[in-house]
Design a protein around this motif. Structure first.
Motif, PDB file in Angstrom:
ATOM      1  N   ARG A  23       0.812  -1.218   0.000  1.00 53.98           N
ATOM      2  CA  ARG A  23       0.000   0.000   0.000  1.00 53.98           C
ATOM      3  C   ARG A  23       0.844   1.266   0.000  1.00 53.98           C
ATOM      4  O   ARG A  23       0.308   2.363  -0.144  1.00 53.98           O
ATOM      5  N   GLN A  24       2.160   1.124   0.185  1.00 53.68           N
ATOM      6  CA  GLN A  24       3.077   2.250   0.113  1.00 53.68           C
ATOM      7  C   GLN A  24       4.386   1.747  -0.516  1.00 53.68           C
ATOM      8  O   GLN A  24       4.697   0.557  -0.430  1.00 53.68           O
ATOM      9  N   PRO A  25       5.174   2.632  -1.117  1.00 59.62           N
ATOM     10  CA  PRO A  25       6.478   2.215  -1.631  1.00 59.62           C
ATOM     11  C   PRO A  25       7.431   1.873  -0.498  1.00 59.62           C
ATOM     12  O   PRO A  25       7.239   2.291   0.647  1.00 59.62           O
ATOM     13  N   HIS A  26       8.456   1.077  -0.820  1.00 58.07           N
ATOM     14  CA  HIS A  26       9.552   0.700   0.081  1.00 58.07           C
ATOM     15  C   HIS A  26       9.157  -0.299   1.155  1.00 58.07           C
ATOM     16  O   HIS A  26      10.014  -0.744   1.914  1.00 58.07           O
ATOM     17  N   LEU A  27       7.887  -0.689   1.245  1.00 55.07           N
ATOM     18  CA  LEU A  27       7.517  -1.754   2.155  1.00 55.07           C
ATOM     19  C   LEU A  27       7.995  -3.099   1.625  1.00 55.07           C
ATOM     20  O   LEU A  27       8.144  -4.051   2.393  1.00 55.07           O
ATOM     21  N   ALA A  28       8.233  -3.181   0.322  1.00 57.96           N
ATOM     22  CA  ALA A  28       8.779  -4.390  -0.300  1.00 57.96           C
ATOM     23  C   ALA A  28       9.991  -3.980  -1.144  1.00 57.96           C
ATOM     24  O   ALA A  28       9.862  -3.740  -2.347  1.00 57.96           O
ATOM     25  N   PRO A  29      11.179  -3.892  -0.536  1.00 59.27           N
ATOM     26  CA  PRO A  29      12.368  -3.479  -1.295  1.00 59.27           C
ATOM     27  C   PRO A  29      12.684  -4.384  -2.478  1.00 59.27           C
ATOM     28  O   PRO A  29      13.323  -3.941  -3.438  1.00 59.27           O
ATOM     29  N   ALA A  30      12.247  -5.654  -2.426  1.00 60.18           N
ATOM     30  CA  ALA A  30      12.525  -6.584  -3.523  1.00 60.18           C
ATOM     31  C   ALA A  30      11.599  -6.393  -4.714  1.00 60.18           C
ATOM     32  O   ALA A  30      11.764  -7.063  -5.740  1.00 60.18           O
ATOM     33  N   ALA A  31      10.607  -5.499  -4.602  1.00 63.28           N
ATOM     34  CA  ALA A  31       9.688  -5.238  -5.713  1.00 63.28           C
ATOM     35  C   ALA A  31      10.389  -4.374  -6.748  1.00 63.28           C
ATOM     36  O   ALA A  31      10.740  -3.230  -6.477  1.00 63.28           O
ATOM     37  N   ARG A  32      10.589  -4.936  -7.933  1.00 68.05           N
ATOM     38  CA  ARG A  32      11.390  -4.241  -8.939  1.00 68.05           C
ATOM     39  C   ARG A  32      10.611  -4.107 -10.243  1.00 68.05           C
ATOM     40  O   ARG A  32       9.662  -4.833 -10.521  1.00 68.05           O
ATOM     41  N   GLY A  33      11.061  -3.159 -11.035  1.00 72.51           N
ATOM     42  CA  GLY A  33      10.459  -2.933 -12.338  1.00 72.51           C
ATOM     43  C   GLY A  33      11.317  -1.995 -13.162  1.00 72.51           C
ATOM     44  O   GLY A  33      12.350  -1.497 -12.704  1.00 72.51           O
TER      45      GLY A  33
END
Length: 231
Positions: A23-33
């Motif tokens: 629901r916010q950025p940086h809560l999942a550092p492994a989320a890439r694009g």
């Protein structure tokens, strides 16, 4: 006076559907694009100097949540969907002009694309503008928000052994931190806060080209059950 805007680029994201996006950025550092820039911004001139920057602000469209009639009040999922607040007091996707913003980590700069991590954007998201994060003005040490004072407490995530083996295999194939991505996203608990699922109920989401299935064997615990290629 109405204004028209055009995207400067399109995000190619690990998130292929809205469910399970943090629901916010940086809560999942492994989320890439990857942000693929569109003409005329794809020649390299528009990103010259951006290699000196660690993070960028993205202004984008909630392209799957655009609405004709503005909402004045919304019910934020984090508050359980039961408390109504003014739209401008929230970061709800139901925006008057469908505009969102996220600060994300800039991993690599190329002439026609930006490599990003810690993202919270759906695949195919149109980006309207890119601005460098400037720590001495963007970070406000005395800032407060009594509605959302701290990040949600993460939920423990455990794995069925076979699912973890498959996740590691697909991580090598994708060259992505898939296990970390799944754990970081699920630890935020994608469900609306008001839901109390039965242990037998399964949930699922698409990450990269995979379907991930999980359930809640007991309150406060998530178990990943299955990893399989998306249809």
């Amino acid at each position: 006076m109405p204004h028209s805007v055009s995207p400067v680029g399109i995000v190619r994201s690990c998130f292929k559907e809205k469910f399970a996006i943090p629901r916010q950025p940086h809560l999942a550092p492994a989320a890439r694009g990857v942000l693929e820039l569109l003409p005329p911004f794809d020649s390299g001139d528009a990103v010259q100097g951006l290699e000196e920057v660690s993070h960028v602000w993205l202004l984008f469209l909630f392209h799957q949540a655009l609405e004709d009639k503005p909402r004045l009040k919304v019910r934020p999922p984090r508050l359980g969907g039961n408390r109504s607040l003014g739209v401008f007091a929230t970061r709800s996707t139901h925006r008057p002009n469908g505009i969102g913003q996220s600060v994300v980590k800039l991993d690599k700069v190329e002439a026609n694309r930006l490599w990003l991590s810690g993202i919270d954007l759906l695949d195919g998201t149109p980006v309207l503008d890119i601005k460098p994060y400037v720590p001495y003005v963007d970070r406000q040490d005395g800032a407060t928000n009594r509605i959302a004072e701290a990040a949600p407490e993460p939920i423990p995530v455990e794995w069925v052994e076979g699912a973890l083996v498959l996740a590691r295999e697909h991580a090598l194939r994708l060259d992505e931190p898939l296990v970390e991505l799944i754990e970081q996203c699920l630890a935020q608990d994608p469900r609306p806060a008001y839901q109390q699922p039965e242990p037998g109920r399964r949930y699922g989401a698409r990450l990269w080209d995979l379907d991930v299935r999980w359930h809640y064997p007991r309150p406060g615990l998530i178990r990943v059950l299955e990893i399989s290629p998306s249809d």
